[in-house]
Design an enzyme around this catalytic site. Structure first.
Site, mmCIF file in Angstrom:
data_model
loop_
_atom_site.group_PDB
_atom_site.id
_atom_site.type_symbol
_atom_site.label_atom_id
_atom_site.label_comp_id
_atom_site.label_asym_id
_atom_site.label_seq_id
_atom_site.Cartn_x
_atom_site.Cartn_y
_atom_site.Cartn_z
ATOM 1 N N HIS A 12 -4.732 1.619 -13.519
ATOM 2 C CA HIS A 12 -3.885 2.020 -14.699
ATOM 3 C C HIS A 12 -3.274 0.341 -14.888
ATOM 4 O O HIS A 12 -2.454 -0.090 -15.811
ATOM 5 C CB HIS A 12 -2.582 2.951 -14.899
ATOM 6 N N GLY A 68 -8.423 -4.096 -21.320
ATOM 7 C CA GLY A 68 -7.141 -3.676 -21.744
ATOM 8 C C GLY A 68 -6.879 -5.000 -22.289
ATOM 9 O O GLY A 68 -6.225 -5.762 -23.603
#
Length: 342
Positions: free
Chosen positions: A236, A290
């Site tokens: 994450h 990301g």
């Protein structure tokens, strides 16, 4: 579009939330979560980059590979590259709010489509964030993958049904979101899922289901046993558990245990096409990117996102030619060698 100009504008628009550092490694923003940094010491964020840096590429130029094929097919979609935009939300509290949630995710989905790939949308502390992503994907012919937080079963099922109605390519759940600080602060209950609960959610949708946040071989097999079409090896972005390993550190053992059972995606620390190739050689079928996409969106909108994705593709192509790799669908681990001291 020039990279320097894009980065300069992003630095101005993200002031106070992201410095757009020359090397995005989490050192300067350690502990800034909410924000763009990693949890606690920031070690899990930096581990993603150091795990990739632990490998070097063997250069080979005496071979018959004259062109590099970067195309892949994922979930029925033909993509120009094995690089997808990762799901991201929280523009206001993570990125400063110079863009709206709706505009930001539209830029991510549009930019990915312009580059010949697909983007993901996320779920966040404000339920409207998820709706913004679905709208953007539906407006672009379902060219995207929504990722749901590990909410209560009934809530998650409703969100998966909304995704199906939007015509998305696949759906998923970032199970590691069970530890997100922001969700707790905003009163949005999330929790770990049992194998039975996961299987129930997979069975509630006819779409390919991704389980994001897999970091061990046993949980990879649990996900596939539950009927998942794919997994995302990811910590994450280092934003949920301090002192976690980097994705590239655990990917080889996960691939050995679960290769062939479904799609294996890797997420964390991709900053160049060489990083993409390393992940593929370690066992991934494709990667997610990301934080660089945040810079692309704030620095150049959808065109900025597409520009950075195409830059990664060009770097990947060059790295493939210089390692004798003809196709991203068949990358040999022989192109890798451990860095000194590893």
């Amino acid at each position: 579009m020039e990279l320097k100009t894009l980065r300069q504008k992003a630095r101005e628009e993200l002031k106070g939330f992201c410095r757009v550092c020359p090397v995005c490694d989490g050192r300067v923003c350690a502990g800034e979560a909410p924000g763009m940094g990693g949890m606690g010491t920031g070690a899990s964020f930096s581990a993603n980059l150091s795990a990739l840096a632990a490998w070097r590429l063997n250069m080979r130029t005496l071979h018959a590979v004259k062109a590099a094929d970067t195309a892949v097919t994922l979930f029925g979609r033909e993509l120009a590259m094995p690089i997808l935009a990762a799901p991201m939300t929280g523009v206001l509290y993570n990125m400063g709010g110079k863009l709206s949630e709706e505009d930001f995710i539209a830029m991510i989905i549009d930019g990915a489509a312009q580059a010949g790939t697909i983007g993901m949308c996320g779920d966040g502390a404000d339920p409207a964030m998820y709706g913004s992503g679905l709208q953007a994907i539906e407006a672009r012919g379902g060219c995207g993958i929504p990722i749901v937080k590990p909410r209560a079963q009934a809530v998650a099922k409703d969100m998966l049904a909304r995704a199906a109605a939007a015509g998305v390519a696949a759906v998923g759940m970032d199970v590691d979101g069970a530890g997100l600080l922001v969700m707790a602060l905003k009163g949005q209950p999330v929790s770990p899922k049992t194998a039975e609960e996961l299987a129930e959610l997979v069975g509630a949708t006819g779409l390919p289901f991704l389980v994001k946040g897999i970091m061990t071989a046993d949980e990879a097999n649990i996900a596939f046993d539950a009927g998942a079409a794919g997994i995302v090896v990811s910590n994450h972005g280092g934003r949920v558990l301090d002192q976690a390993p980097g994705a590239a550190e655990v990917l080889p053992e996960i691939a050995r245990a679960a290769k062939g059972r479904g799609v294996i995606l890797a997420d964390g620390g991709v900053r160049s096409g060489a990083d993409v190739l390393k992940y593929l050689a370690l066992g991934a079928d494709a990667v997610l990117v990301g934080r660089p996409m945040v810079v692309g969106a704030f620095g150049g909108g959808a065109e900025g996102v597409a520009f950075l994705l195409n830059k990664l593709k060009a770097e990947l192509t060059a790295a493939m030619l210089l390692t004798g790799t003809a196709s991203v669908r068949a990358v040999s681990p022989r192109i890798l060698r451990p860095a000194p001291g590893i």
